[in-house]
Design a protein around this motif. Structure first.
Motif, PDB file in Angstrom:
ATOM      1  N   LEU A 197      72.640 -18.492  27.110  1.00  0.00           N
ATOM      2  CA  LEU A 197      72.694 -17.657  28.277  1.00  0.00           C
ATOM      3  C   LEU A 197      72.095 -16.396  28.054  1.00  0.00           C
ATOM      4  CD1 LEU A 197      76.546 -18.283  29.004  1.00  0.00           C
ATOM      5  CD2 LEU A 197      74.573 -19.474  30.450  1.00  0.00           C
ATOM      6  N   VAL A 198      71.771 -15.664  29.029  1.00  0.00           N
ATOM      7  CA  VAL A 198      71.178 -14.369  28.851  1.00  0.00           C
ATOM      8  C   VAL A 198      72.305 -13.239  29.698  1.00  0.00           C
ATOM      9  CG1 VAL A 198      69.235 -12.726  29.542  1.00  0.00           C
ATOM     10  CG2 VAL A 198      69.157 -15.202  28.848  1.00  0.00           C
ATOM     11  N   LEU A 199      72.658 -12.167  29.229  1.00  0.00           N
ATOM     12  CA  LEU A 199      73.362 -11.394  29.871  1.00  0.00           C
ATOM     13  C   LEU A 199      72.731  -9.890  30.167  1.00  0.00           C
ATOM     14  CD1 LEU A 199      77.010 -10.223  28.819  1.00  0.00           C
ATOM     15  CD2 LEU A 199      75.169  -8.497  29.059  1.00  0.00           C
ATOM     16  N   ARG A 200      72.625  -9.248  31.250  1.00  0.00           N
ATOM     17  CA  ARG A 200      72.186  -8.143  31.604  1.00  0.00           C
ATOM     18  C   ARG A 200      73.188  -7.141  32.377  1.00  0.00           C
ATOM     19  NH1 ARG A 200      66.704  -6.664  31.902  1.00  0.00           N
ATOM     20  NH2 ARG A 200      66.892  -5.785  34.024  1.00  0.00           N
ATOM     21  N   GLN A 217      64.025  -1.181  28.214  1.00  0.00           N
ATOM     22  CA  GLN A 217      64.123   0.487  28.272  1.00  0.00           C
ATOM     23  C   GLN A 217      65.357   0.799  29.354  1.00  0.00           C
ATOM     24  OE1 GLN A 217      63.221   2.599  26.158  1.00  0.00           O
ATOM     25  NE2 GLN A 217      61.374   1.469  25.266  1.00  0.00           N
ATOM     26  N   SER A 218      65.385  -0.138  30.122  1.00  0.00           N
ATOM     27  CA  SER A 218      66.421   0.085  31.495  1.00  0.00           C
ATOM     28  C   SER A 218      67.930  -0.582  31.088  1.00  0.00           C
ATOM     29  CB  SER A 218      65.865  -0.223  32.636  1.00  0.00           C
ATOM     30  OG  SER A 218      66.551   0.304  33.573  1.00  0.00           O
ATOM     31  N   ASN A 219      67.997  -1.777  31.500  1.00  0.00           N
ATOM     32  CA  ASN A 219      69.278  -2.508  31.520  1.00  0.00           C
ATOM     33  C   ASN A 219      69.344  -3.282  30.192  1.00  0.00           C
ATOM     34  OD1 ASN A 219      69.945  -1.407  34.248  1.00  0.00           O
ATOM     35  ND2 ASN A 219      68.729  -3.153  35.020  1.00  0.00           N
ATOM     36  N   PRO A 220      70.329  -2.836  29.526  1.00  0.00           N
ATOM     37  CA  PRO A 220      70.448  -3.728  28.275  1.00  0.00           C
ATOM     38  C   PRO A 220      70.455  -5.263  28.358  1.00  0.00           C
ATOM     39  CG  PRO A 220      71.683  -1.661  28.262  1.00  0.00           C
ATOM     40  CD  PRO A 220      71.241  -1.840  29.565  1.00  0.00           C
ATOM     41  N   THR A 221      69.941  -5.733  27.630  1.00  0.00           N
ATOM     42  CA  THR A 221      69.784  -7.345  27.712  1.00  0.00           C
ATOM     43  C   THR A 221      70.276  -8.314  26.624  1.00  0.00           C
ATOM     44  OG1 THR A 221      68.307  -7.021  29.666  1.00  0.00           O
ATOM     45  CG2 THR A 221      68.494  -9.120  28.561  1.00  0.00           C
ATOM     46  N   PHE A 222      70.974  -9.236  26.536  1.00  0.00           N
ATOM     47  CA  PHE A 222      71.476  -9.909  25.318  1.00  0.00           C
ATOM     48  C   PHE A 222      71.343 -11.302  25.564  1.00  0.00           C
ATOM     49  CE2 PHE A 222      73.580  -5.935  25.839  1.00  0.00           C
ATOM     50  CZ  PHE A 222      73.705  -5.180  24.502  1.00  0.00           C
ATOM     51  N   PHE A 223      71.074 -12.267  24.521  1.00  0.00           N
ATOM     52  CA  PHE A 223      71.032 -13.517  24.296  1.00  0.00           C
ATOM     53  C   PHE A 223      72.558 -13.780  24.025  1.00  0.00           C
ATOM     54  CE2 PHE A 223      66.270 -13.857  23.054  1.00  0.00           C
ATOM     55  CZ  PHE A 223      66.118 -14.164  24.349  1.00  0.00           C
ATOM     56  N   VAL A 224      73.243 -14.576  24.683  1.00  0.00           N
ATOM     57  CA  VAL A 224      74.594 -15.142  24.492  1.00  0.00           C
ATOM     58  C   VAL A 224      74.526 -16.577  24.263  1.00  0.00           C
ATOM     59  CG1 VAL A 224      76.837 -15.052  25.320  1.00  0.00           C
ATOM     60  CG2 VAL A 224      75.382 -13.331  25.821  1.00  0.00           C
ATOM     61  N   MET A 228      72.948 -15.118  33.300  1.00  0.00           N
ATOM     62  CA  MET A 228      71.937 -16.228  33.782  1.00  0.00           C
ATOM     63  C   MET A 228      71.589 -17.356  32.910  1.00  0.00           C
ATOM     64  SD  MET A 228      68.320 -13.855  34.071  1.00  0.00           S
ATOM     65  CE  MET A 228      67.902 -12.801  32.848  1.00  0.00           C
ATOM     66  N   ASP A 229      71.176 -18.440  32.932  1.00  0.00           N
ATOM     67  CA  ASP A 229      70.632 -19.538  32.050  1.00  0.00           C
ATOM     68  C   ASP A 229      69.234 -18.897  31.324  1.00  0.00           C
ATOM     69  OD1 ASP A 229      72.457 -21.365  31.973  1.00  0.00           O
ATOM     70  OD2 ASP A 229      71.660 -22.199  33.937  1.00  0.00           O
ATOM     71  N   ARG A 230      69.484 -19.114  30.053  1.00  0.00           N
ATOM     72  CA  ARG A 230      68.193 -18.961  29.008  1.00  0.00           C
ATOM     73  C   ARG A 230      67.150 -20.119  29.187  1.00  0.00           C
ATOM     74  NH1 ARG A 230      68.341 -17.449  22.540  1.00  0.00           N
ATOM     75  NH2 ARG A 230      66.144 -17.280  22.417  1.00  0.00           N
ATOM     76  N   VAL A 275      70.827 -18.238  38.153  1.00  0.00           N
ATOM     77  CA  VAL A 275      71.912 -17.115  37.874  1.00  0.00           C
ATOM     78  C   VAL A 275      73.192 -17.840  37.737  1.00  0.00           C
ATOM     79  CG1 VAL A 275      70.852 -14.999  38.649  1.00  0.00           C
ATOM     80  CG2 VAL A 275      71.844 -16.395  40.180  1.00  0.00           C
ATOM     81  N   VAL A 276      74.026 -17.592  37.131  1.00  0.00           N
ATOM     82  CA  VAL A 276      75.435 -18.070  36.692  1.00  0.00           C
ATOM     83  C   VAL A 276      76.490 -17.231  37.401  1.00  0.00           C
ATOM     84  CG1 VAL A 276      77.002 -19.276  35.077  1.00  0.00           C
ATOM     85  CG2 VAL A 276      74.501 -18.930  34.662  1.00  0.00           C
ATOM     86  N   LEU A 277      76.767 -16.048  36.989  1.00  0.00           N
ATOM     87  CA  LEU A 277      77.972 -15.315  37.782  1.00  0.00           C
ATOM     88  C   LEU A 277      77.509 -13.815  37.649  1.00  0.00           C
ATOM     89  CD1 LEU A 277      79.586 -13.620  35.084  1.00  0.00           C
ATOM     90  CD2 LEU A 277      80.319 -16.053  34.660  1.00  0.00           C
ATOM     91  N   TYR A 278      78.306 -12.943  38.378  1.00  0.00           N
ATOM     92  CA  TYR A 278      78.271 -11.621  38.339  1.00  0.00           C
ATOM     93  C   TYR A 278      79.571 -11.108  38.312  1.00  0.00           C
ATOM     94  CZ  TYR A 278      77.527  -6.747  40.249  1.00  0.00           C
ATOM     95  OH  TYR A 278      77.616  -5.457  40.526  1.00  0.00           O
TER      96      TYR A 278
END
Length: 347
Positions: free
Chosen positions: A58-61, A44-51, A112-114, A95-98
């Motif tokens: 990976l996971v993207l937020r 409901q807050s920060n969109p999150t995706f499997f990449v 971040m890593d999945r 976590v991988v990168l910002y």
């Protein structure tokens, strides 16, 4: 490099998928094969995706698009706290990168890593045995204690928030947040805004607090009844450990249709511990020696009510992260009522 990365969801992302693919291939070594992108439902807050690539998952937020409330959607803080706590042995993803370059996705984001595991958005933990449920709830309590046992200074987080007077500051913050996001009047909220600051316990403690510690924000091992990752650190800060514990206990104060609560379920048959059993498992593992009261429970429920009101406000403005936000928003009134009910009893 794939010319057209594949998205595997009906609701298209609000950013350039090809641009993300190019950025990640330049920033992370050895990403082989085409990229696939899948939006994770329920956020409901920060969109999150499997990449996903053939060689790495990976996971993207990211922050949601549109105008945001002050200090909300703190992607940079999520990235920082997970990186620090990972070194202390707290179960969090690597976590991988910002990236704060808005040219890439339109908002800051991190990668971040999945992990492979089980995430349950229903407190009843469907599909597992009663014996497993009891152990999973115990592991849930122990994971929270492990977080609270970390000395913030020892992991470079002494400046992650203010120390002391946590509840006074938080009550003020969420009262202001209510005024910023309110879509209606609520006598229960008014009562809580009056009662809470007058009844803050005298004890004080400062730890890293998660801010939304509940079953839906932890990942369990694929087969074993233990927590392998604490997820969604957007609301983390330096704070009081019993605020987190009370938040983790909200399931015993809400119904299944109210964000997966437990009221009305046959807990004994399901193998779900009573609230007192859960808190005792936490107390056994935690080092601070404090105990939860009705104040902590009322505060947790009040705070969640205001968070739900913010979801309703974003839905009304048209920039909520999830299509179900309009339906979730009305839960603000339910949790405000539960908070007032908590004033009449101790946990």
């Amino acid at each position: 490099m794939a010319d057209d990365p594949l998205t595997t969801h009906a609701h298209p992302p609000e950013f350039d998928v090809n641009g993300l693919d190019r950025f990640l291939r330049a920033a992370i070594r050895d990403l082989g094969g085409p990229m696939t992108l899948e939006r994770i439902a329920g956020g409901q807050s920060n969109p999150t995706f499997f990449v996903n690539y053939e060689t790495r998952r990976l996971v993207l937020r990211k922050q949601p698009p549109g105008e945001l409330l002050p200090s909300a959607h703190a992607i940079d803080r999520e990235y920082r706290v997970m990186g620090a706590l990972r070194k202390a042995g707290v179960p969090v993803p690597d976590v991988v990168l910002y990236c704060d370059d808005r040219e890439i996705l339109g908002t800051p984001f991190y990668i971040m890593d999945r992990l492979d595991g089980r995430v349950f958005h229903d407190g009843a933990l469907p599909g597992v045995s009663s014996d497993e449920r009891r152990l999973m709830y115990r592991s849930h309590a122990q994971a929270l204690a492990a977080l609270h046992n970390v000395d913030p200074a020892s992991v470079g987080l002494s400046d992650y928030g203010k120390s002391g007077n946590y509840f006074a500051r938080q009550i003020g913050r969420w009262t202001r947040q209510w005024e910023l996001s309110r879509t209606r009047t609520d006598a229960n909220i008014d009562r809580l805004i009056d009662w809470l600051p007058k009844n803050i316990p005298e004890d004080d403690a400062t730890v890293v607090t998660h801010g939304d510690f509940r079953i839906g924000n932890v990942m369990f091992h694929p087969r074993e009844p233990r927590v392998i990752a604490i997820l969604d650190w957007e609301l983390s800060t330096l704070g009081h450990p019993l605020a987190d514990l009370a938040h983790a206990c909200m399931g015993w104060h809400s119904a299944p249709h109210e964000y997966g609560g437990l009221i009305g379920l046959d807990l004994a048959a399901l193998g779900i511990p009573r609230e007192t059993e859960f808190t005792e498992a936490y107390y056994e593992a935690a080092r601070h020696g404090l105990r939860m009261t009705r104040f902590h429970m009322a505060f947790a429920l009040f705070r969640f009510a205001v968070i739900f009101e913010g979801i309703a406000a974003r839905a009304k403005a048209g920039n909520a992260a999830d299509a179900s936000a309009a339906a979730v928003g009305p839960l603000a009134a339910s949790f405000a009522q539960h908070a007032v009910d908590a004033l009449s009893r101790d946990p």
